[in-house]
Design an enzyme around this catalytic site. Structure first.
Site, PDB file in Angstrom:
ATOM      1  N   PRO A  11       0.840  -1.274  -0.087  1.00  0.00           N
ATOM      2  CA  PRO A  11       0.074  -0.055  -0.103  1.00  0.00           C
ATOM      3  C   PRO A  11       0.789   1.334   0.037  1.00  0.00           C
ATOM      4  CG  PRO A  11       0.034  -1.117   2.133  1.00  0.00           C
ATOM      5  CD  PRO A  11       0.671  -2.172   1.201  1.00  0.00           C
ATOM      6  N   ASN A  12       0.337   2.263  -0.774  1.00  0.00           N
ATOM      7  CA  ASN A  12       0.943   3.610  -0.883  1.00  0.00           C
ATOM      8  C   ASN A  12       2.114   3.708  -1.540  1.00  0.00           C
ATOM      9  OD1 ASN A  12      -1.135   5.023   0.611  1.00  0.00           O
ATOM     10  ND2 ASN A  12      -0.333   3.883   2.318  1.00  0.00           N
ATOM     11  N   ARG A  19       5.172  10.632  -2.694  1.00  0.00           N
ATOM     12  CA  ARG A  19       4.627  10.712  -1.163  1.00  0.00           C
ATOM     13  C   ARG A  19       5.813  11.183  -0.201  1.00  0.00           C
ATOM     14  NH1 ARG A  19       4.928   4.567   1.277  1.00  0.00           N
ATOM     15  NH2 ARG A  19       3.966   5.094   3.174  1.00  0.00           N
ATOM     16  N   TYR A  24      11.164   9.087   1.238  1.00  0.00           N
ATOM     17  CA  TYR A  24      11.205   8.082   0.464  1.00  0.00           C
ATOM     18  C   TYR A  24      11.802   8.464  -1.077  1.00  0.00           C
ATOM     19  CZ  TYR A  24       7.663   5.831   3.363  1.00  0.00           C
ATOM     20  OH  TYR A  24       7.343   5.320   4.574  1.00  0.00           O
ATOM     21  N   ASN A  75       8.171  -5.287  -0.825  1.00  0.00           N
ATOM     22  CA  ASN A  75       7.953  -4.092   0.253  1.00  0.00           C
ATOM     23  C   ASN A  75       6.765  -4.353   0.617  1.00  0.00           C
ATOM     24  OD1 ASN A  75       7.948  -1.750   1.523  1.00  0.00           O
ATOM     25  ND2 ASN A  75       8.839  -0.558  -0.077  1.00  0.00           N
ATOM     26  N   ALA A  78       2.891  -0.488   4.726  1.00  0.00           N
ATOM     27  CA  ALA A  78       2.409  -0.535   6.202  1.00  0.00           C
ATOM     28  C   ALA A  78       1.838  -1.913   6.773  1.00  0.00           C
ATOM     29  CB  ALA A  78       1.345   0.350   6.291  1.00  0.00           C
ATOM     30  N   GLU A  99      12.881  -8.880   2.133  1.00  0.00           N
ATOM     31  CA  GLU A  99      11.924  -7.877   2.846  1.00  0.00           C
ATOM     32  C   GLU A  99      12.786  -6.759   2.358  1.00  0.00           C
ATOM     33  OE1 GLU A  99      11.181  -8.144   6.832  1.00  0.00           O
ATOM     34  OE2 GLU A  99      10.351  -5.885   6.784  1.00  0.00           O
ATOM     35  N   HIS A 101      12.647  -2.211   2.505  1.00  0.00           N
ATOM     36  CA  HIS A 101      12.047  -0.916   2.934  1.00  0.00           C
ATOM     37  C   HIS A 101      12.770   0.117   2.361  1.00  0.00           C
ATOM     38  CE1 HIS A 101       9.398  -2.941   5.514  1.00  0.00           C
ATOM     39  NE2 HIS A 101      10.222  -3.808   5.846  1.00  0.00           N
ATOM     40  N   ARG A 108      12.740   5.248  12.576  1.00  0.00           N
ATOM     41  CA  ARG A 108      11.575   6.009  12.721  1.00  0.00           C
ATOM     42  C   ARG A 108      10.586   5.644  13.887  1.00  0.00           C
ATOM     43  NH1 ARG A 108       9.203   5.138   6.579  1.00  0.00           N
ATOM     44  NH2 ARG A 108       7.628   7.014   7.621  1.00  0.00           N
TER      45      ARG A 108
HETATM   46  O1  LIG Z   1       4.732   2.446   3.369  1.00  0.00           O
HETATM   47  C1  LIG Z   1       5.747   2.020   4.067  1.00  0.00           C
HETATM   48  C2  LIG Z   1       6.859   2.119   3.332  1.00  0.00           C
HETATM   49  C3  LIG Z   1       8.048   1.251   4.160  1.00  0.00           C
HETATM   50  O2  LIG Z   1       7.708  -0.101   3.795  1.00  0.00           O
HETATM   51  C4  LIG Z   1       9.462   1.628   3.477  1.00  0.00           C
HETATM   52  O3  LIG Z   1       9.422   1.385   2.201  1.00  0.00           O
HETATM   53  O4  LIG Z   1      10.152   2.188   3.903  1.00  0.00           O
HETATM   54  C5  LIG Z   1       8.159   1.743   5.417  1.00  0.00           C
HETATM   55  C6  LIG Z   1       6.607   1.055   6.029  1.00  0.00           C
HETATM   56  O5  LIG Z   1       6.813   1.661   7.572  1.00  0.00           O
HETATM   57  C7  LIG Z   1       5.801   2.259   5.409  1.00  0.00           C
HETATM   58  O6  LIG Z   1       4.440   1.992   6.112  1.00  0.00           O
END
Ligand SMILES: O=C1C[C@@](O)(C(=O)O)C[C@@H](O)[C@@H]1O
Length: 156
Positions: A11-12, A19, A24, A75, A78, A99, A101, A108
């Site tokens: 998501p996102n 964003r 990011y 990735n 959230a 995994e 990020h 954070r």
């Molecule tokens: O949506 C994201 C992006 C994320 O996975 C990252 O790529 O740093 C880190 C997560 O905590 C966050 O909710």
């Protein structure tokens, strides 16, 4: 038969590049996916990309990968911090996964420090920005080559 990789963004991450760019960066997901495809061709592997804002859709995509994908780079966004369902899907299909990020989740909010994936991941990439995707893909492709070498040796 060539090896195949599935790149999943949760998501996102469709908003990558616009964003919270101070966290990011300014590279878009489309840029990331195009670069990943070019890199995969160079490395001699095939890649599929998938992004969804929906937990169930990600579970469905992971289930569909069973038997036709050799490694997953994910990735989970959230869902990293909440999703038992995606964790169970990855374990259920028995496909090794990395995994990833973009941000350094450990620098954070405390609730971002826990992941439902890390203890089962083959590797974790954190805080390298979108460069992390490149590192992940290279690592997975090199790993395939190492494995192939070992298998060839065992046959000889
Ligand atoms: O949506 C994201 C992006 C994320 O996975 C990252 O790529 O740093 C880190 C997560 O905590 C966050 O909710």
């Amino acid at each position: 038969m060539g090896k195949s990789i599935l790149l999943i963004n949760g998501p996102n991450l469709n908003l990558l590049g616009t964003r919270e760019p101070h966290i990011y960066g300014s590279t878009t997901l489309a840029d990331v996916e195009v670069s990943a495809r070019t890199q995969a061709t160079e490395l001699g592997v095939s890649i599929d990309t998938f992004q969804s804002n929906h937990e169930g859709a990600i579970v469905d995509r992971i289930q569909a990968a069973r038997g036709n994908v050799d490694a997953i780079i994910i990735n989970p966004g959230a869902y990293t911090h909440t999703s038992v369902a995606i964790r169970d899907a990855l374990l259920g299909v028995e496909i090794p996964f990395i995994e990833l990020h973009v941000s350094n989740v450990h620098a954070r909010e405390p609730w971002r420090h826990h992941s439902y994936f890390s203890d089962k991941a083959s590797g974790i990439i954190v805080g390298l920005g979108v460069y992390g995707y490149k590192v992940a893909l290279e690592h997975v492709a090199l790993n395939f080559k190492e494995k192939e070498k070992k298998e060839t040796k065992a046959v000889l």
